[in-house]
Design a protein around this motif. Structure first.
Motif, PDB file in Angstrom:
ATOM      1  N   ARG A 190      10.425  -8.298  19.660  1.00 14.57           N
ATOM      2  CA  ARG A 190      10.273  -9.198  20.807  1.00 14.57           C
ATOM      3  C   ARG A 190      11.159 -10.429  20.673  1.00 14.57           C
ATOM      4  NH1 ARG A 190       4.062  -9.746  22.563  1.00 14.57           N
ATOM      5  NH2 ARG A 190       3.780 -10.412  20.415  1.00 14.57           N
ATOM      6  N   VAL A 191      11.201 -10.962  19.446  1.00 10.68           N
ATOM      7  CA  VAL A 191      12.022 -12.163  19.230  1.00 10.68           C
ATOM      8  C   VAL A 191      13.501 -11.839  19.459  1.00 10.68           C
ATOM      9  CG1 VAL A 191      12.891 -13.678  17.415  1.00 10.68           C
ATOM     10  CG2 VAL A 191      10.446 -13.401  17.722  1.00 10.68           C
ATOM     11  N   MET A 192      13.953 -10.705  18.940  1.00 13.73           N
ATOM     12  CA  MET A 192      15.373 -10.376  19.113  1.00 13.73           C
ATOM     13  C   MET A 192      15.686 -10.029  20.566  1.00 13.73           C
ATOM     14  SD  MET A 192      16.712 -11.146  16.372  1.00 13.73           S
ATOM     15  CE  MET A 192      18.358 -10.799  16.948  1.00 13.73           C
TER      16      MET A 192
ATOM     17  N   ALA B 168      21.276 -14.543  25.398  1.00 16.09           N
ATOM     18  CA  ALA B 168      22.721 -14.457  25.179  1.00 16.09           C
ATOM     19  C   ALA B 168      23.421 -13.528  26.153  1.00 16.09           C
ATOM     20  CB  ALA B 168      22.988 -14.001  23.747  1.00 16.09           C
ATOM     21  N   ARG B 169      22.763 -12.422  26.523  1.00 16.85           N
ATOM     22  CA  ARG B 169      23.452 -11.375  27.290  1.00 16.85           C
ATOM     23  C   ARG B 169      22.768 -11.032  28.610  1.00 16.85           C
ATOM     24  NH1 ARG B 169      28.261 -10.997  24.530  1.00 16.85           N
ATOM     25  NH2 ARG B 169      28.007 -10.187  22.435  1.00 16.85           N
ATOM     26  N   ASP B 170      21.605 -11.585  28.844  1.00 16.39           N
ATOM     27  CA  ASP B 170      20.823 -11.279  30.037  1.00 16.39           C
ATOM     28  C   ASP B 170      20.425  -9.797  30.090  1.00 16.39           C
ATOM     29  OD1 ASP B 170      19.470 -12.118  32.306  1.00 16.39           O
ATOM     30  OD2 ASP B 170      21.043 -11.327  33.617  1.00 16.39           O
ATOM     31  N   THR B 171      20.344  -9.167  28.966  1.00 18.84           N
ATOM     32  CA  THR B 171      19.842  -7.801  28.887  1.00 18.84           C
ATOM     33  C   THR B 171      19.346  -7.562  27.468  1.00 18.84           C
ATOM     34  OG1 THR B 171      20.426  -5.459  28.958  1.00 18.84           O
ATOM     35  CG2 THR B 171      22.195  -6.978  28.423  1.00 18.84           C
ATOM     36  N   VAL B 172      18.402  -6.631  27.335  1.00 22.82           N
ATOM     37  CA  VAL B 172      17.888  -6.357  25.990  1.00 22.82           C
ATOM     38  C   VAL B 172      18.656  -5.226  25.319  1.00 22.82           C
ATOM     39  CG1 VAL B 172      15.554  -7.164  26.494  1.00 22.82           C
ATOM     40  CG2 VAL B 172      16.136  -4.760  26.868  1.00 22.82           C
ATOM     41  N   THR B 173      19.626  -4.674  26.004  1.00 19.05           N
ATOM     42  CA  THR B 173      20.353  -3.540  25.430  1.00 19.05           C
ATOM     43  C   THR B 173      21.747  -3.922  24.908  1.00 19.05           C
ATOM     44  OG1 THR B 173      21.180  -2.929  27.600  1.00 19.05           O
ATOM     45  CG2 THR B 173      19.163  -1.851  26.869  1.00 19.05           C
TER      46      THR B 173
ATOM     47  N   LEU C 196      12.751   8.077  27.214  1.00 20.41           N
ATOM     48  CA  LEU C 196      14.047   8.054  26.536  1.00 20.41           C
ATOM     49  C   LEU C 196      14.028   7.021  25.409  1.00 20.41           C
ATOM     50  CD1 LEU C 196      16.230   8.211  29.739  1.00 20.41           C
ATOM     51  CD2 LEU C 196      16.056   9.992  28.002  1.00 20.41           C
ATOM     52  N   ALA C 197      14.631   7.377  24.297  1.00 24.27           N
ATOM     53  CA  ALA C 197      14.595   6.478  23.137  1.00 24.27           C
ATOM     54  C   ALA C 197      15.997   5.985  22.824  1.00 24.27           C
ATOM     55  CB  ALA C 197      14.024   7.222  21.936  1.00 24.27           C
ATOM     56  N   ARG C 198      16.079   4.713  22.493  1.00 24.61           N
ATOM     57  CA  ARG C 198      17.339   4.156  22.004  1.00 24.61           C
ATOM     58  C   ARG C 198      17.017   3.291  20.790  1.00 24.61           C
ATOM     59  NH1 ARG C 198      17.545  -1.058  23.055  1.00 24.61           N
ATOM     60  NH2 ARG C 198      16.194  -1.841  24.685  1.00 24.61           N
ATOM     61  N   VAL C 199      18.046   2.847  20.110  1.00 17.91           N
ATOM     62  CA  VAL C 199      17.859   2.063  18.894  1.00 17.91           C
ATOM     63  C   VAL C 199      17.569   0.611  19.267  1.00 17.91           C
ATOM     64  CG1 VAL C 199      19.005   1.228  16.811  1.00 17.91           C
ATOM     65  CG2 VAL C 199      19.359   3.571  17.558  1.00 17.91           C
ATOM     66  N   GLY C 200      16.413   0.120  18.830  1.00 15.44           N
ATOM     67  CA  GLY C 200      16.053  -1.272  19.104  1.00 15.44           C
ATOM     68  C   GLY C 200      16.592  -2.189  18.025  1.00 15.44           C
ATOM     69  N   PRO C 201      16.362  -3.502  18.173  1.00 13.01           N
ATOM     70  CA  PRO C 201      16.877  -4.453  17.185  1.00 13.01           C
ATOM     71  C   PRO C 201      16.409  -4.146  15.767  1.00 13.01           C
ATOM     72  CG  PRO C 201      16.002  -5.601  19.094  1.00 13.01           C
ATOM     73  CD  PRO C 201      15.653  -4.166  19.288  1.00 13.01           C
ATOM     74  N   LEU C 202      15.183  -3.626  15.635  1.00 18.34           N
ATOM     75  CA  LEU C 202      14.623  -3.382  14.307  1.00 18.34           C
ATOM     76  C   LEU C 202      15.361  -2.278  13.554  1.00 18.34           C
ATOM     77  CD1 LEU C 202      12.320  -4.312  12.490  1.00 18.34           C
ATOM     78  CD2 LEU C 202      10.857  -2.595  13.551  1.00 18.34           C
ATOM     79  N   ASP C 203      15.846  -1.285  14.269  1.00 20.02           N
ATOM     80  CA  ASP C 203      16.499  -0.148  13.608  1.00 20.02           C
ATOM     81  C   ASP C 203      18.019  -0.216  13.689  1.00 20.02           C
ATOM     82  OD1 ASP C 203      14.060   1.159  12.959  1.00 20.02           O
ATOM     83  OD2 ASP C 203      13.854   1.679  15.066  1.00 20.02           O
TER      84      ASP C 203
ATOM     85  N   GLU D 157      10.941   2.110  30.902  1.00 22.76           N
ATOM     86  CA  GLU D 157      10.402   1.241  29.848  1.00 22.76           C
ATOM     87  C   GLU D 157      11.328   0.045  29.619  1.00 22.76           C
ATOM     88  OE1 GLU D 157      10.899   4.512  29.419  1.00 22.76           O
ATOM     89  OE2 GLU D 157       8.828   5.193  29.561  1.00 22.76           O
ATOM     90  N   ASP D 158      12.635   0.318  29.601  1.00 21.28           N
ATOM     91  CA  ASP D 158      13.575  -0.784  29.379  1.00 21.28           C
ATOM     92  C   ASP D 158      13.623  -1.729  30.578  1.00 21.28           C
ATOM     93  OD1 ASP D 158      14.409  -0.530  26.812  1.00 21.28           O
ATOM     94  OD2 ASP D 158      16.009   0.874  27.249  1.00 21.28           O
ATOM     95  N   ARG D 159      13.489  -1.167  31.761  1.00 23.29           N
ATOM     96  CA  ARG D 159      13.451  -2.048  32.943  1.00 23.29           C
ATOM     97  C   ARG D 159      12.250  -2.982  32.856  1.00 23.29           C
ATOM     98  NH1 ARG D 159      14.236   2.386  36.628  1.00 23.29           N
ATOM     99  NH2 ARG D 159      16.447   2.830  36.803  1.00 23.29           N
ATOM    100  N   ALA D 160      11.114  -2.422  32.474  1.00 24.59           N
ATOM    101  CA  ALA D 160       9.902  -3.242  32.362  1.00 24.59           C
ATOM    102  C   ALA D 160      10.063  -4.295  31.269  1.00 24.59           C
ATOM    103  CB  ALA D 160       8.701  -2.349  32.064  1.00 24.59           C
ATOM    104  N   LEU D 161      10.640  -3.871  30.145  1.00 21.73           N
ATOM    105  CA  LEU D 161      10.843  -4.802  29.029  1.00 21.73           C
ATOM    106  C   LEU D 161      11.784  -5.933  29.444  1.00 21.73           C
ATOM    107  CD1 LEU D 161      10.517  -5.482  25.990  1.00 21.73           C
ATOM    108  CD2 LEU D 161      12.494  -4.024  25.568  1.00 21.73           C
ATOM    109  N   GLU D 162      12.862  -5.566  30.122  1.00 23.44           N
ATOM    110  CA  GLU D 162      13.824  -6.594  30.557  1.00 23.44           C
ATOM    111  C   GLU D 162      13.175  -7.554  31.543  1.00 23.44           C
ATOM    112  OE1 GLU D 162      18.326  -5.027  29.913  1.00 23.44           O
ATOM    113  OE2 GLU D 162      17.628  -5.453  31.935  1.00 23.44           O
TER     114      GLU D 162
END
Lengths: 286, 228
Positions: A45-47, A54-59, B49-56, B129-134
């Protein structure tokens, strides 16, 4: 209340505010967070928050993440590749996998837990602000705790005899829910357990590098400085997790300097090194 | 950019596994791999769908380069195709393995490359899921920024969003370095408080003093006969 928490909340606050952490601290935080569901979720969540800033997106990774990956990952990758080149048995065996580099928080020896605890305390940002007395108190308390460890635990890392000059490496099997025991020669250890090491050296040997070979690849750990007085042993800061099946081959290379130990572990010709080998079969009930 | 394609000497050194060449290649493609891993859906997880998050990300990133730098992989790369595409294929497989090892996708999961085309096409846009997270994260950021006064919001924009150094941010805002530091300290404290209120972090702030209970415990340990 707990005096000290094993979690990484303080570092997460710092990460939320700064977007980056010092390299070694970041490595420690990631190592903990990947094995801790609570801190793992918070780290994500923090990252994600920083990415949104920074990027306006989490991806998209933040510039801090990219810089950190570039600087921290290079050494690990090169070490893994060099380990592969120096492997003698087969090319296929050379997979310096990061997947098994998750340290078992619960499998640490008491001595190592205490040391990590002291280190974590020392690194805490609040110490600088509360004055030297608090630091001295903490260190003294840590010393008292060290002395108050049960005697049977200290025996695990105890003296092996006086006047011994050749390096020694003792290997311990640390099952998740059973007591630590020494593995002699070609011993067994259950799947999912961790290994722990105690090393003792005499002059001129000061450093050791441990290579861990599994069916999935080879990993070079260290170099570690062996800070043990002559005739005694010290725990190495290394607790690799065992794979589910197969066998693990461990080779410890002792040398008189960190660079020589590392070079010898990579297969380069180095004089006056001592190699100690262990082989552990994955067998028995956890 | 195709570093290896354009530099035959580098390609030869890379194939021989020279550390200098590996370092150049790593530095040139590190960002590319990190971005690819972060934005690409590599498999189907339990929640879609799965992608690599900050943790991994770090684990998958390193695993990708370890595989790419293996002797066999170095020699298999033909030096003609763009190296970035070669890395993408390795990264996708490494990501699946890392996610699988971390238990975020099933052990039987396969890469989307191995699934029917129709399913792959569906992965080009962000997952629900990513849309909701964003949306959740964006809303949190906006709520935090809207609670700041105009000057502090500008400072947050320069430092957090644009990533300017303190010196440059100070120049833009017409503040001395010390003034900017003071304001930034307040901003960071406000952000920490906000995240704690929102339940994102614990109240254990880095600057918190040890509690009275903790101090008493240490005193009791040090001086068993000490009675406050």
């Amino acid at each position: 209340m707990a005096l000290f928490t094993p979690h990484v909340d303080r570092q997460l606050v710092h990460l939320a505010n700064e977007g980056v952490l010092p390299p070694r601290q970041w490595t420690r935080v990631l190592r903990h967070a990947r094995g801790c569901a609570r801190c793992g979720a918070r780290y994500e969540r923090v990252m994600n928050l920083r990415r949104m800033f920074a990027r306006d997106t989490v991806t998209e990774p933040t510039p801090g993440e990219l810089e950190s990956l570039e600087s921290r990952g290079l050494l690990a990758v090169l070490a893994a590749v060099e380990g592969e080149v120096s492997s003698e048995s087969s090319r296929q065996a050379a997979r310096a996998d990061r997947l098994h580099k998750e340290y078992l928080e619960g499998a640490w020896s008491p001595g190592r837990r205490l040391w990590a605890w002291v280190l974590q305390t020392w690194n805490a940002p609040s110490l600088g602000q509360v004055g030297g007395a608090w630091v001295v108190s903490l260190m003294a308390a840590a010393g008292l705790l060290w002395l108050s460890l049960p005697s049977d635990t200290t025996r695990e890392w105890g003296t092996r005899g006086e006047g011994q000059s050749a390096p020694v490496l003792r290997l311990f099997c640390v099952p998740e829910e059973a007591e630590l025991r020494e593995v002699r020669g070609q011993g067994d250890c259950p799947a999912g357990a961790a290994l722990a090491f105690a090393a003792g050296v005499g002059a001129p040997y000061t450093h050791v590098v441990v290579t861990v070979r599994t069916e999935k690849g080879l990993r070079v750990e260290g170099p570690f400085e062996v800070k043990a007085s002559p005739g005694s042993e010290a725990a190495l800061d290394l607790t690799p997790k065992l794979p589910d099946t197969g066998e693990v081959e461990l080779t410890a290379v002792f040398a008189s300097s960190a660079s020589e130990a590392l070079a010898a572990a990579r297969g380069e010709p180095v004089k006056d090194v001592v190699r100690v080998q262990h082989r552990v079969r994955i067998a028995g009930k956890p | 950019m195709s570093l290896l394609k354009e530099d035959p000497l580098l390609l030869e050194a890379f194939r021989r596994g020279e550390p200098g060449a590996l370092t150049r290649v790593y530095r040139a493609y590190s960002g590319h791999v990190a971005r690819f891993l972060s934005r690409t859906y590599v498999s189907r997880g339990p929640g879609g769908l799965a992608r690599v998050g900050p943790l991994d990300l770090e684990a998958a990133h390193q695993e990708t380069f370890v595989r790419a730098f293996r002797e066999q992989a170095r020699h298999t790369y033909d030096g003609v195709r763009p190296y970035s595409l070669w890395l993408n294929a390795l990264a996708r497989q490494a990501a699946v393995d890392v996610l699988r090892a971390a238990g975020r996708i099933a052990r039987e999961a396969v890469t989307l490359d191995d699934t029917p085309t129709a399913e792959r096409l569906a992965s080009n846009s962000p997952s629900p899921e990513d849309r909701a997270l964003e949306a959740e994260t964006r809303e949190l950021v906006q709520r935090f920024l809207s609670g700041l006064d105009e000057a502090t919001r500008r400072l947050a924009d320069l430092r957090f969003v644009q990533g300017l150094s303190q010196e440059r941010a100070g120049l833009v805002l017409g503040l001395s370095r010390q003034e900017l530091r003071t304001r930034e300290t307040k901003l960071r404290r406000a952000m920490t408080d906000f995240l704690v209120e929102e339940g994102w972090l614990t109240a254990d702030a880095p600057n918190a003093l040890p509690s009275a209970a903790a101090t008493a415990a240490v005193m009791a340990l040090l001086f068993p006969h000490f009675v406050p």
